[in-house]
Enzyme design. Sequence first.
Site, short mmCIF file in Angstrom:
data_model
loop_
_atom_site.label_atom_id
_atom_site.label_comp_id
_atom_site.label_asym_id
_atom_site.label_seq_id
_atom_site.Cartn_x
_atom_site.Cartn_y
_atom_site.Cartn_z
N GLY A 13 -12.83 7.93 -27.63
CA GLY A 13 -14.20 8.43 -27.79
C GLY A 13 -15.06 8.12 -26.58
N ASP A 14 -16.27 8.69 -26.57
CA ASP A 14 -17.26 8.46 -25.51
C ASP A 14 -16.77 8.89 -24.13
OD1 ASP A 14 -18.86 7.33 -27.47
OD2 ASP A 14 -18.03 5.33 -27.12
N GLY A 16 -17.53 11.50 -22.66
CA GLY A 16 -18.53 12.36 -21.99
C GLY A 16 -18.50 13.77 -22.56
N LYS A 17 -18.06 13.88 -23.81
CA LYS A 17 -17.94 15.20 -24.45
C LYS A 17 -19.28 15.93 -24.49
CE LYS A 17 -16.23 13.16 -28.08
NZ LYS A 17 -16.05 11.78 -27.60
N ASN A 39 -21.39 9.05 -36.86
CA ASN A 39 -20.75 7.99 -36.07
C ASN A 39 -20.70 8.40 -34.60
OD1 ASN A 39 -18.92 10.01 -36.79
ND2 ASN A 39 -17.18 8.65 -37.03
N ALA A 40 -20.67 9.70 -34.36
CA ALA A 40 -20.63 10.21 -32.99
C ALA A 40 -21.97 9.99 -32.30
CB ALA A 40 -20.30 11.70 -33.01
N GLY A 41 -21.92 9.84 -31.00
CA GLY A 41 -23.14 9.78 -30.19
C GLY A 41 -22.85 10.54 -28.91
N HIS A 42 -23.36 11.75 -28.81
CA HIS A 42 -23.07 12.60 -27.66
C HIS A 42 -24.30 12.72 -26.77
CE1 HIS A 42 -19.55 14.64 -30.02
NE2 HIS A 42 -19.40 13.33 -29.87
N GLN A 223 -15.44 11.63 -31.54
CA GLN A 223 -14.46 10.55 -31.37
C GLN A 223 -13.38 10.96 -30.35
OE1 GLN A 223 -15.29 11.27 -35.04
NE2 GLN A 223 -17.01 10.09 -34.34
N ALA A 298 -23.54 4.88 -27.68
CA ALA A 298 -24.68 5.78 -27.83
C ALA A 298 -25.21 5.77 -29.27
CB ALA A 298 -24.28 7.19 -27.42
N PRO A 303 -21.78 -3.10 -26.59
CA PRO A 303 -21.08 -2.96 -25.31
C PRO A 303 -19.67 -2.42 -25.55
CG PRO A 303 -21.39 -5.28 -25.87
CD PRO A 303 -22.11 -4.50 -26.92
N ASP A 332 -17.45 8.70 -10.71
CA ASP A 332 -18.34 7.97 -9.81
C ASP A 332 -18.37 6.46 -10.09
OD1 ASP A 332 -19.58 9.20 -12.21
OD2 ASP A 332 -21.23 7.84 -11.70
P1 GDP Z 1 -19.39 11.34 -25.80
O1 GDP Z 1 -19.47 10.58 -27.07
O2 GDP Z 1 -17.98 11.70 -25.43
O3 GDP Z 1 -20.31 12.52 -25.74
O4 GDP Z 1 -19.88 10.33 -24.65
P2 GDP Z 1 -21.19 9.37 -24.74
O5 GDP Z 1 -22.38 10.20 -24.60
O6 GDP Z 1 -21.08 8.46 -25.91
O7 GDP Z 1 -20.93 8.45 -23.48
C1 GDP Z 1 -20.81 8.95 -22.20
C2 GDP Z 1 -21.89 8.31 -21.32
O8 GDP Z 1 -21.58 8.54 -19.96
C3 GDP Z 1 -23.26 8.91 -21.52
O9 GDP Z 1 -24.22 7.93 -21.27
C4 GDP Z 1 -23.35 10.00 -20.46
O10 GDP Z 1 -24.67 10.30 -20.05
C5 GDP Z 1 -22.58 9.34 -19.34
N1 GDP Z 1 -21.82 10.24 -18.47
C6 GDP Z 1 -21.18 11.39 -18.76
N2 GDP Z 1 -20.50 11.84 -17.68
C7 GDP Z 1 -20.72 10.94 -16.70
C8 GDP Z 1 -20.25 10.82 -15.35
O11 GDP Z 1 -19.49 11.63 -14.84
N3 GDP Z 1 -20.69 9.73 -14.65
C9 GDP Z 1 -21.53 8.78 -15.18
N4 GDP Z 1 -21.88 7.78 -14.41
N5 GDP Z 1 -21.97 8.88 -16.43
C10 GDP Z 1 -21.55 9.93 -17.19
P1 IMO Z 2 -18.09 9.84 -30.04
O1 IMO Z 2 -18.05 11.19 -30.70
C1 IMO Z 2 -16.39 5.84 -29.81
C2 IMO Z 2 -15.08 4.04 -33.54
C3 IMO Z 2 -15.83 2.84 -34.08
C4 IMO Z 2 -14.70 2.11 -34.76
C5 IMO Z 2 -13.87 3.23 -35.36
C6 IMO Z 2 -14.18 3.53 -36.82
O2 IMO Z 2 -19.42 9.42 -29.56
O3 IMO Z 2 -17.01 9.75 -29.01
P2 IMO Z 2 -16.20 4.79 -38.02
O4 IMO Z 2 -17.66 4.48 -38.04
O5 IMO Z 2 -15.87 6.14 -37.49
O6 IMO Z 2 -15.52 4.51 -39.32
O7 IMO Z 2 -15.57 3.70 -37.00
O8 IMO Z 2 -14.16 4.38 -34.57
N1 IMO Z 2 -15.91 5.23 -33.29
C7 IMO Z 2 -16.21 5.67 -32.06
N2 IMO Z 2 -15.96 5.14 -30.85
N3 IMO Z 2 -17.03 7.03 -29.91
C8 IMO Z 2 -17.27 7.58 -31.11
O9 IMO Z 2 -17.77 8.83 -31.24
C9 IMO Z 2 -16.91 6.87 -32.26
N4 IMO Z 2 -17.02 7.13 -33.57
C10 IMO Z 2 -16.40 6.11 -34.19
O10 IMO Z 2 -16.41 2.10 -33.03
O11 IMO Z 2 -13.91 1.44 -33.81
MG MG Z 3 -20.25 8.80 -27.82
#
Ligand code: GDP
Ligand code: IMO
Ligand code: MG
Length: 423
Positions: A13-14, A16-17, A39-42, A223, A298, A303, A332
């Site tokens: 997850g996370d 950068g979707k 649970n997602a944070g985009h 995720q 997000a 952390p 980067d």
């Molecule tokens: P998602 O859940 O897959 O949408 O990703 P998140 O938004 O939870 O986490 C990605 C984080 O990285 C966010 O704070 C974005 O703004 C940041 N981000 C995305 N692409 C880049 C990148 O290429 N470089 C940097 N430095 N940050 C990025």
């Molecule tokens: P995005 O869409 C990263 C992780 C939680 C935990 C496990 C189960 O932003 O990538 P849950 O609340 O789903 O039952 O938790 O999954 N988790 C994520 N980790 N990015 C996410 O979403 C997540 N959504 C759930 O931290 O380890």
């Molecule tokens: Mg996220």
Amino acid sequence: MAKITVLVGLQWGDEGKGKIIDLLSPNYNIVARYQGGANAGHTIVFNKRKFILHLIPSGIFTKGVICVIGNGTVIDLDALIEEINLLKKEGISLKNRLFISKDAHLIFPYHKIIDSIKESRDEKIGTTKRGIGPSYIDKYARTGVKIQDLNYPDKVRGILKKNLDLIKKIYDEYEEVSSLNIDDILEKVYKNYSIIKDLVIDTQSYLYYSFKKGKSILAEGAQGTLLDVDFGTYPYVTSSHPTSGGVCIGTGIPPTLIKDIIGIFKAYTTRVGEGPFVTELLNNEGKQILELGNEFGATTGRPRRCGWLDLVALKYSCAINGTTSMIMTKTDVLNNFEEINVCIKYDINGKKTDRFVTDCELLKVAKPIYKKFKGWKYNISECRRKKDLPKNLINYIRFIEEFAGVKISHISTGPSREQFIKL
Ligand code: GDP
Ligand code: IMO
Ligand code: MG
């Protein structure tokens, strides 16, 4: 030609979707979420502003794009309405822009409470405490409530009564459970429902017939592959299917209509919550990645654990999803490293393998075998064209492509829209 594309996270997850969906949205008519919930944070960054979406697809900032929350999601109406209000404040009206599946299941306050209790009492998974697991439990136990059930208040009351009676017995020592009141829950739910009722439709047939009429669809995963309840590091996973297979189940789109599957990964690896993480760096390098990458959840602000890129896991994710191309993000963040490692094999109890395993007992003892790369030591955040990229980065990219057997179409070099390079 109309097309259906999937964007899926290849790690935990996370990846950068949110940023990438936002960038790709102008090429599509519809963006649809197919699983998970709040649970997602985009994260989406443009005009120096940052937005975090939890339920509403990341295509919502693209004019004219219609967003769909599919049947495979679990919906917390409070969270949804909070997000709708946030968008309204930005002047984004959701009328004819957002549709929600009548078949999506609801998250009730007791799902969130049980999620929290389980996390404090049983072995920790490190969930987001958004009630995701408990809501999917009800769905599969056939004791859940779909949005369309809200049209039958007596039926909903009956289901809630049974569920509350049961959990009050199981969790009798918890005041937050014993004080749950069915009338209060229903009052809030119906107040919320009156706000979103007009957005609820049969999204399955909407998506199918839209495609038949020539509309292109982008399916937005939440995720990541390694959090998939079947293919991830169970039990340290979420309770849904972030993998590409989840799209069919979570939207009703038949598999034969899906064309491209874009896998997205970071130039390194992160994970939030518990569970094995073979390339985790518990040293200063891990700390550096955390700080430079601003790796804080997000949704929960926690952390994120950081480590080197795990190609054993990446190759596995590519195979499971049928990934047709990849996008590498956060490139980067590695700008200043002298040396960059990628894991090409695991040493599991003395046996070397390049095959990922889902057995957490083995993953816990697996030691990473690294290939070292010279860092590019160059600020690529300002680069906009492939020809401006340093040679050491190109070497890194080529090695990953070759190992995974999938081409990288773009790299992301910063959080904002313009920091994106076509290879
Ligand atoms: P998602 O859940 O897959 O949408 O990703 P998140 O938004 O939870 O986490 C990605 C984080 O990285 C966010 O704070 C974005 O703004 C940041 N981000 C995305 N692409 C880049 C990148 O290429 N470089 C940097 N430095 N940050 C990025
Ligand atoms: P995005 O869409 C990263 C992780 C939680 C935990 C496990 C189960 O932003 O990538 P849950 O609340 O789903 O039952 O938790 O999954 N988790 C994520 N980790 N990015 C996410 O979403 C997540 N959504 C759930 O931290 O380890
Ligand atoms: Mg996220």
